[in-house]
Design a protein around this motif. Sequence first.
Motif, PDB file in Angstrom:
ATOM      1  N   PHE A  48      59.321 125.515   2.792  1.00 33.20           N
ATOM      2  CA  PHE A  48      57.951 125.852   2.413  1.00 33.20           C
ATOM      3  C   PHE A  48      57.041 124.736   2.870  1.00 33.20           C
ATOM      4  O   PHE A  48      57.486 123.634   3.162  1.00 33.20           O
ATOM      5  N   ARG A  49      55.782 125.063   2.924  1.00 29.73           N
ATOM      6  CA  ARG A  49      54.821 124.082   3.411  1.00 29.73           C
ATOM      7  C   ARG A  49      54.718 122.960   2.405  1.00 29.73           C
ATOM      8  O   ARG A  49      54.677 123.184   1.216  1.00 29.73           O
ATOM      9  N   GLY A  50      54.667 121.770   2.909  1.00 33.17           N
ATOM     10  CA  GLY A  50      54.543 120.658   1.982  1.00 33.17           C
ATOM     11  C   GLY A  50      55.891 120.130   1.534  1.00 33.17           C
ATOM     12  O   GLY A  50      55.946 119.201   0.733  1.00 33.17           O
ATOM     13  N   LEU A  51      56.970 120.711   2.051  1.00 34.53           N
ATOM     14  CA  LEU A  51      58.292 120.219   1.670  1.00 34.53           C
ATOM     15  C   LEU A  51      58.441 118.761   2.049  1.00 34.53           C
ATOM     16  O   LEU A  51      58.909 117.937   1.258  1.00 34.53           O
ATOM     17  N   GLY A  52      57.998 118.461   3.281  1.00 33.28           N
ATOM     18  CA  GLY A  52      58.131 117.088   3.746  1.00 33.28           C
ATOM     19  C   GLY A  52      57.406 116.124   2.836  1.00 33.28           C
ATOM     20  O   GLY A  52      57.908 115.049   2.511  1.00 33.28           O
ATOM     21  N   LEU A  53      56.227 116.527   2.412  1.00 38.08           N
ATOM     22  CA  LEU A  53      55.419 115.651   1.571  1.00 38.08           C
ATOM     23  C   LEU A  53      56.082 115.427   0.222  1.00 38.08           C
ATOM     24  O   LEU A  53      56.131 114.300  -0.292  1.00 38.08           O
ATOM     25  N   LEU A  54      56.599 116.507  -0.356  1.00 36.99           N
ATOM     26  CA  LEU A  54      57.277 116.381  -1.650  1.00 36.99           C
ATOM     27  C   LEU A  54      58.496 115.482  -1.531  1.00 36.99           C
ATOM     28  O   LEU A  54      58.742 114.625  -2.365  1.00 36.99           O
ATOM     29  N   ARG A  55      59.234 115.722  -0.481  1.00 36.78           N
ATOM     30  CA  ARG A  55      60.443 114.931  -0.255  1.00 36.78           C
ATOM     31  C   ARG A  55      60.082 113.447  -0.147  1.00 36.78           C
ATOM     32  O   ARG A  55      60.731 112.580  -0.695  1.00 36.78           O
ATOM     33  N   LEU A  56      59.011 113.193   0.568  1.00 37.87           N
ATOM     34  CA  LEU A  56      58.527 111.826   0.745  1.00 37.87           C
ATOM     35  C   LEU A  56      58.165 111.189  -0.582  1.00 37.87           C
ATOM     36  O   LEU A  56      58.494 110.045  -0.860  1.00 37.87           O
ATOM     37  N   ALA A  57      57.471 111.989  -1.411  1.00 36.65           N
ATOM     38  CA  ALA A  57      57.019 111.447  -2.696  1.00 36.65           C
ATOM     39  C   ALA A  57      58.190 111.001  -3.553  1.00 36.65           C
ATOM     40  O   ALA A  57      58.094 110.026  -4.285  1.00 36.65           O
ATOM     41  N   PHE A  58      59.296 111.716  -3.480  1.00 31.96           N
ATOM     42  CA  PHE A  58      60.449 111.328  -4.289  1.00 31.96           C
ATOM     43  C   PHE A  58      61.248 110.216  -3.648  1.00 31.96           C
ATOM     44  O   PHE A  58      61.892 109.441  -4.337  1.00 31.96           O
ATOM     45  N   PHE A  59      61.240 110.163  -2.336  1.00 26.67           N
ATOM     46  CA  PHE A  59      62.136 109.249  -1.642  1.00 26.67           C
ATOM     47  C   PHE A  59      61.557 107.849  -1.451  1.00 26.67           C
ATOM     48  O   PHE A  59      62.299 106.874  -1.389  1.00 26.67           O
ATOM     49  N   TYR A  60      60.238 107.730  -1.369  1.00 24.65           N
ATOM     50  CA  TYR A  60      59.670 106.434  -0.959  1.00 24.65           C
ATOM     51  C   TYR A  60      60.072 105.254  -1.845  1.00 24.65           C
ATOM     52  O   TYR A  60      60.222 104.146  -1.364  1.00 24.65           O
ATOM     53  N   PRO A  61      60.285 105.462  -3.183  1.00 29.35           N
ATOM     54  CA  PRO A  61      60.663 104.280  -3.957  1.00 29.35           C
ATOM     55  C   PRO A  61      61.934 103.611  -3.444  1.00 29.35           C
ATOM     56  O   PRO A  61      62.108 102.415  -3.624  1.00 29.35           O
ATOM     57  N   ALA A  62      62.782 104.399  -2.789  1.00 35.89           N
ATOM     58  CA  ALA A  62      64.056 103.829  -2.357  1.00 35.89           C
ATOM     59  C   ALA A  62      63.875 102.788  -1.268  1.00 35.89           C
ATOM     60  O   ALA A  62      64.715 101.911  -1.103  1.00 35.89           O
ATOM     61  N   ILE A  63      62.800 102.872  -0.504  1.00 38.47           N
ATOM     62  CA  ILE A  63      62.666 101.899   0.570  1.00 38.47           C
ATOM     63  C   ILE A  63      61.880 100.662   0.150  1.00 38.47           C
ATOM     64  O   ILE A  63      61.768  99.711   0.912  1.00 38.47           O
ATOM     65  N   LEU A  64      61.319 100.667  -1.051  1.00 39.71           N
ATOM     66  CA  LEU A  64      60.599  99.481  -1.507  1.00 39.71           C
ATOM     67  C   LEU A  64      61.576  98.418  -1.971  1.00 39.71           C
ATOM     68  O   LEU A  64      62.608  98.742  -2.528  1.00 39.71           O
TER      69      LEU A  64
END
Lengths: 279, 443, 299
Positions: free
Chosen positions: C105-121
């Motif tokens: 669905f549209r915005g999947l990438g964005l949602l995925r990003l929102a959950f994943f970004y803490p892992a790279i900090l």
Amino acid sequence: MSRRSPRARLAEAVRLLGLAIVALAWALPLIWTLAVSFHPPDEPLSASNLWFGSQPTLANYGQAFDIAPFAQYYINTIIIVGGILVVQLITISLAGYAFARFRFRGQNLLFFLILLQLLVPSSALIVPNYATIRSLHLFDTLVAVMLPFFGSAFGAFLMRQTFKTVPQDLDDAARVDGASWWQTLWHVYLPPARPAMIAFALSSISFHWNDFLWPLVVTNSQASRPLTVGLAVFTQLGEIGAQWPLVTAGTIIVVGPLLVLFLLFQRQFVESFLHTGLK
Amino acid sequence: MEKGTIPMGHHQPRAKRLSLGLVAAMALSLAGCSIGGSPSPSNVTLSFYYPVAVPGPITQVIDGYISQFEAANPGIKVNAVLSGGYPDTLTKIETTIKGGGTPPDVAVMLSTDLYSLVDSDAVQPLDSQIAAAGGDSFLGDFYPAFLANSKYQDHVWSLPFQRSTPVLYYNKDLFTAAGLDPSKGPANYAEMVADAQKLTKADGSQWGLEISSDGIPYWLFQSFVIGNGTNVVGSAPNKVDFDDPKVISALQDFADLSGKDKVMPTGILAWANMPNDFVNGKAAMIWHSSGSLASILQQAKFPVGVSYTVGENGFGAPTGGGNLYMLKGIPSDHVAAAWKFIQFMSSTDIQADWSKNTGYIAARPASYQTSAMKDYLAQTPQAGVAPEGLQYAGAELAAHDNAQIQKALGDAVQAVLTGKSDASSALAAAQQQAEQILSAFKD
Amino acid sequence: MAPIQVRPRRSRAAAWLPYLLLLPTLFFVALFTLWPTVLVVHDSLFRSDSSTPVPVFTGLGNYAALAADPAFRQVLINTIIYVAVTVPASVVLALLLALALNRRFRGLGLLRLAFFYPAILPMVSAATVWLFMYTPDYGLLNVILGIVHIPSQNFLGTPGLALGALMILGIWKQTGYFMIFFLAGLQGLSRDVFEAADLDGATRFQTLRYLTLPLLRGTTLFVTTIAVVNAFETVDQLYIMTGGGPNNSTGMLLFDLWQTLFSFFDLGKASAISVILIAVLLLFTVGNFIYMERRTTYE
């Protein structure tokens, strides 16, 4: 899958909304940190004055750079991470090749010994490793931060797996052509191993970029500290109380470039994590 | 090999600096000023470690002092190394020594690190130099409270450099609104509680008082104890006095603030949040370092009063902060130069300037008589309060194995404040733990 | 056409070559993993602290002292609680998110990003942010609580809440990372099995329980292992946020280890704590391995 009935579509929309809210909650800490970093430094933060303050300013970033040498920390981190990676790529390729294509006495014993590195994490060994670094007179150097990681069991096994998938015939053909072992390694084994090496590289970079305890233990001055330790020291200037606009600015300085890079290379990043994981 | 001698930004050509130095020296001697009586050592480079605990352009200030010193002392160069926080400085020095390296010549470390440093044979006493400089009359120029942690085994080991005490900040507007006299703070514990009760709103939007207890809880607790007429410091560095009845009473006083009297929020409050709560008007009074004054004044939109921390008997506070030490094992031709540097950094004018720039209390009363300081005090009279309070100050808790001893007392404070234990059992346990640790040290 | 000189295969140079190839890796592993492990076990048997500069043999004395120390017992308990809560919570949450996001669905990438970004900090930066979030009154968490009329909490200053606050941070940070693994696992499953189950009338729950989960076992095990090791290595956030307090309620093994050597200068005890940490991790890793072997042989 069944066709979408209006009810299913509504359920879908609700689920999406729910997810979006949760995702927003996940992103909120970062968003807030960013906002506060523009908060005027002499306006106290309060429940009614939480975000940009009366007039957003870049002053905090300027002051952060004055107080802490973030540029130096970046350089240190890049050298550390890059140095570790370069040496690792060499050692794991050699080791992986040895295990993949050679039969030799003591092979299983050596395999097991190297495997032990996966069982005993480096963080549990900071006490003796610190002593080793001191006796090598390497305390407070960039090399000290890099040294324990030059050998990577994880990488060696990854390369071994990858090299094993190269057909033996190619190896034999190269030998027949008179190639030496390193020529064989370079021309026959490494090219197909590129995706694995990239995956390993991303994994190594992100681990060592974010490593905190070991650099804390073996460095002691700005000349050798990476970003993680630099940021921690920066936030511990505690004599006079928390200066959140300043600290958040420092935090953004540290994570900002990382996030931007991540945004740009999102797909590769994510795929590399997958590649290294699923075996 | 020496890791400490990485120059930080001192890259002017030597010839240029030497000639500058000579010119300055000549000019000064022509003006009739003598720069120390003894012949200056020739071409010595000192290394100087200093920690920073306050934000601000500290390195620039220190570099300025060093330029001044070098100009007045041709033949001596100083490489200053910013070594992080106090723990970093101590670790770095202990590591260098244990690793067989050469330590820096002069370092600023906590006054309470004394016993650890002497135990690991890291520092040398300054007796002969002090005697040559005038002995007791030389030492008499410093605030006595700041010398309390400098003496051990009949030697003097350090001179004060960046010192502080906790003080009581109060919101004058809120005082006036509550019918209290805004020109002075409470004179003792009972008065503080009474004032705080008038300043506490039932809905929790305003508290009369906030005193933090995270990080190093023993420090603010010592104010209660010293203000109660005693101290937790023992008669020797292998003795502490945690379970004296007056100490127990002091801890009970601390706990009552959030417990019985309800003038303070419950739980362990964070040091870092106190100034923010104060300038937001959430807390009408806070206890914080004298060094926080400048940043509080910058942010507060109301007139700020400064008074002293109190115990049952009246005013009382521990000292805090760092002293100048001369390390052991430095080359013999460095010793004289290092002493000159120590003298310089603890001198009247430098201390006055350092105090203005950082908020630390100057080490000598004379610094507050300089014209530069008088001008500053005219603009910021609150800065004159803390030095006046030194007459009520006592020694900071210091003993062998200091970190563990301080943690033992700190844990007791936290246990009582969180309701896990009562004051006398907690302190009895802390005393027992401390005695067990200290029993290994013979003094 | 082959060149004139034909090199013999697997003789002469080949004999010592593999050893040479392994030498660099072996050298570093020996120096920074094997030797230190031996050293740390050795040092844990000696008393070596500020009062005893020359180490004195004390057998299990350090271990006995740790066992008798209520603060250390608290550290062990805290660590176990932290692991026992954050691991299942992150893994389950990650799986749920992956299931929810496993569609186009549209915005999947964005949602995925929102959950994943803490892992790279870096964890220290995440801890700094959450230290701010947990501040009483104007910390974002308390502001949100205020909106629903819950009074401001002193999260990091209340012994009962502090460990929980750290657990929330831990879960926030790593769930997205595990979610990606589950997503990959899900996308690797063949559709046929699911279509067959659907035709048979299986409910969503049944599909999940009897089909999806067993098929994801490998991923689950992998993710759980990482989560457990991460949990035992918690230290960055303790340094930044609580220092092990209030009242030792957030002390954990690795932080205690670090503090014992670098604040208290007690080499003997620090070595003993290191051995305990290694033993616990080994216990888990080996146990996990055996469990995995047993399960797969049942298939």
